[in-house]
Each structure stands twice: as C-alpha cells, then as structure tokens.
Design an enzyme around this catalytic site. Structure first.
Site, PDB file in Angstrom:
ATOM      1  CE  LYS A   1      -2.485  -0.470   3.760  1.00 48.72           C
ATOM      2  NZ  LYS A   1      -2.263  -1.843   4.137  1.00 48.72           N
TER       3      LYS A   1
ATOM      4  NE  ARG B   1      -4.857  -0.871   9.614  1.00 47.10           N
ATOM      5  CZ  ARG B   1      -3.717  -0.100   9.283  1.00 47.10           C
ATOM      6  NH1 ARG B   1      -3.572   0.925   8.572  1.00 47.10           N
ATOM      7  NH2 ARG B   1      -2.768  -0.650  10.075  1.00 47.10           N
TER       8      ARG B   1
ATOM      9  NE  ARG C   1       7.763  -3.495   6.325  1.00 46.28           N
ATOM     10  CZ  ARG C   1       6.627  -2.950   6.233  1.00 46.28           C
ATOM     11  NH1 ARG C   1       6.235  -2.626   5.010  1.00 46.28           N
ATOM     12  NH2 ARG C   1       5.878  -2.785   7.180  1.00 46.28           N
TER      13      ARG C   1
ATOM     14  NE  ARG D   1       6.415  -0.916  10.385  1.00 56.50           N
ATOM     15  CZ  ARG D   1       5.463  -0.522   9.564  1.00 56.50           C
ATOM     16  NH1 ARG D   1       5.529   0.142   8.433  1.00 56.50           N
ATOM     17  NH2 ARG D   1       4.155  -0.816   9.821  1.00 56.50           N
TER      18      ARG D   1
ATOM     19  NE  ARG E   1       1.066  -4.651  10.921  1.00 58.58           N
ATOM     20  CZ  ARG E   1       2.302  -4.533  10.291  1.00 58.58           C
ATOM     21  NH1 ARG E   1       3.251  -5.358  10.607  1.00 58.58           N
ATOM     22  NH2 ARG E   1       2.407  -3.841   9.474  1.00 58.58           N
TER      23      ARG E   1
HETATM   24  P1  AMP Z   1       0.404   0.691   8.990  1.00 63.32           P
HETATM   25  O1  AMP Z   1       1.694   1.415   8.777  1.00 63.32           O
HETATM   26  O2  AMP Z   1      -0.644   1.325   8.098  1.00 63.32           O
HETATM   27  O3  AMP Z   1       0.678  -0.719   9.195  1.00 63.32           O
HETATM   28  O4  AMP Z   1       0.184   1.355  10.492  1.00 63.32           O
HETATM   29  C1  AMP Z   1       0.828   1.010  11.479  1.00 63.32           C
HETATM   30  C2  AMP Z   1      -0.020   0.876  12.862  1.00 63.32           C
HETATM   31  O5  AMP Z   1      -0.462   2.255  13.179  1.00 63.32           O
HETATM   32  C3  AMP Z   1      -1.021  -0.092  13.034  1.00 63.32           C
HETATM   33  O6  AMP Z   1      -0.816  -1.574  13.252  1.00 63.32           O
HETATM   34  C4  AMP Z   1      -2.035   0.478  13.930  1.00 63.32           C
HETATM   35  O7  AMP Z   1      -1.660   0.356  15.112  1.00 63.32           O
HETATM   36  C5  AMP Z   1      -1.885   2.176  13.583  1.00 63.32           C
HETATM   37  N1  AMP Z   1      -2.900   2.523  12.616  1.00 63.32           N
HETATM   38  C6  AMP Z   1      -2.523   3.209  11.419  1.00 63.32           C
HETATM   39  N2  AMP Z   1      -3.553   3.282  10.722  1.00 63.32           N
HETATM   40  C7  AMP Z   1      -4.491   2.912  11.681  1.00 63.32           C
HETATM   41  C8  AMP Z   1      -6.110   3.007  11.560  1.00 63.32           C
HETATM   42  N3  AMP Z   1      -6.813   3.301  10.498  1.00 63.32           N
HETATM   43  N4  AMP Z   1      -6.759   2.511  12.687  1.00 63.32           N
HETATM   44  C9  AMP Z   1      -6.205   2.221  13.735  1.00 63.32           C
HETATM   45  N5  AMP Z   1      -4.951   1.910  13.912  1.00 63.32           N
HETATM   46  C10 AMP Z   1      -4.144   2.625  12.946  1.00 63.32           C
END
Ligand code: AMP
Length: 214
Positions: free
Chosen positions: A13, A85, A124, A154, A165
């Site tokens: 993404k 989400r 990664r 990470r 996740r």
């Molecule tokens: P990502 O880089 O999009 O995988 O986001 C990393 C982390 O940020 C996720 O695992 C959540 O803890 C938090 N996060 C990002 N976007 C959201 C969202 N729309 N709703 C809730 N938590 C989020």
C-alpha cells in the site's frame, strides 16, 4: 481524486500510494506514518499509542479519526493509505466528507495471500539513515555502500505482530470491500505482480492514464 487504498500489511500500500501520488499529484496520507511520527516525537499522544502500534493492534477509532480528519480538507485530491481500517472508521470518513461536501471516487483493494505477506514483512528492514526499505532476501541492505544504516526491523514486523495484524485485517478491514462494493466504487488489484505492473493496473482501474513501466 479522492481514493482509499485497502489491503493487508505487506501488499505494498505504502509503495503504491507513493507511486500513484507522484503520477497523479494526489496527496499521500498514511495514518501509519502519522502514528509513527507521533511516537517518534515522544508526544503525550505518541506515548498513548505506542503500545498499540508495537503489538500490531489498531489504535482506538476516536484517536485515529481525530488524527486523520484535518488532512481530508487540506487538499482536494488525496490517497488515503491505512485508513479506514474498519466500518466505524469508514462511516466517520463518510461523515467527514459530507461535512466538506466531497465524495470518495474509488476504494482500491490490493490483494495477496497471507503466506506471501508474512514472507515480505518478516524480511523487511528499514535504513535508519535514509528511510529506504530493503528485504533481507530480495533486496538486501547494502554492505559498505552509501547507505550505512543501521537497518532495523519495525517492532510490528516481528512475526507474532504480523500474524496479529493479518488477523485484524481479515476480521475488520476486509469487510470494507463489501462496504465500498455496495457503493459501486470498489476496484480490486492483484498485488503479487511487480511494483510497476500493480501501479499500472491501479491507474487503469481508476480510469487514469497508466503510462510506461517505471
Ligand atoms: P500501518 O503502517 O498502516 O501498518 O500502520 C501501523 C500501525 O499504526 C497499525 O498497526 C496501527 O497500530 C496504527 N494505525 C494506522 N492506521 C490505523 C487506523 N486506520 N486505525 C487504527 N490504527 C491504525
């Protein structure tokens, strides 16, 4: 152009959002980046959300909605990466758009099997020096090159957090395909293809010119 990008972690993404943003001029808004920036800044909010991030859990809806909302009216044209989400967030997005008198044009779902995603994410590594992303097998961090790292994983790319996740994705985020399908704005794209091919497919599906293979 207002677009939400759906897809499991590791489907690309962030990469695709960046490329599409460059080709269309739409602003790339990543809620994951907003979360990581807040944590890095060590703010009170950052301290509150760090645990959720590190465990691979979702940050509570009301917090993430407040974080994302100001960006929606800042520019006319954007690509939301990582938001919404779940259905509560999708409804909050609809309300926010209604308030500013705008519509969502597309929901683009990137699709790939779980095992491929676990493989991509667990390998990664990100350079702390340049921010560039590598993969231990497919694009290993350079030894002795310009980018000296360190190359770190990470917190939420540890295997347990990745599985968590993906579970959350299937339970809460994937149903949004139906949500946007019913509105007639869903397009799905096979994310196992090469990076330029996926970008081309996304642009074509959205009726945008999909030039060249870079
Ligand atoms: P990502 O880089 O999009 O995988 O986001 C990393 C982390 O940020 C996720 O695992 C959540 O803890 C938090 N996060 C990002 N976007 C959201 C969202 N729309 N709703 C809730 N938590 C989020």
């Amino acid at each position: 152009m207002r677009v939400v990008l759906l897809g499991p972690q590791g489907a690309g993404k962030g990469t695709q959002a960046q490329r599409i943003s460059e080709k269309t001029g739409a602003e790339h808004i990543s809620t994951g980046d907003l979360v990581r920036a807040e944590i890095k800044a060590g703010s009170e909010l950052g301290r509150k959300i760090k645990d959720y991030n590190d465990r691979g859990e979702l940050v509570p809806d009301e917090i993430i909605i407040e974080m994302a909302k100001p960006y929606l009216s800042e520019t006319e044209s954007w690509l939301l990466d990582g938001f919404p989400r779940n259905e509560a967030q999708a409804r909050a997005l609809d309300e926010a758009l209604q308030e500013i008198g705008r519509d969502l044009d597309w929901a683009v779902a990137l699709e790939a099997p779980d095992e491929e995603l676990v493989m991509r994410l667990s390998g990664r590594r990100q350079s702390q020096a340049t921010g560039k992303i590598y993969h231990v097998e497919h694009d290993p961090p350079p030894e002795g090159g310009d980018d000296k790292g360190p190359f770190i994983q990470r917190e939420d790319d540890a295997e347990g957090a990745i599985r968590r996740r993906l579970e959350i994705y299937h339970e809460h985020t994937e149903p949004l395909k139906d949500y946007y399908g019913e509105k007639g704005i869903l397009v799905t794209v096979d994310a196992t293809r090469g990076i330029p091919e996926v970008t081309g497919d996304v642009l074509r599906e959205m009726g945008q010119p999909a030039e060249g293979g870079t």
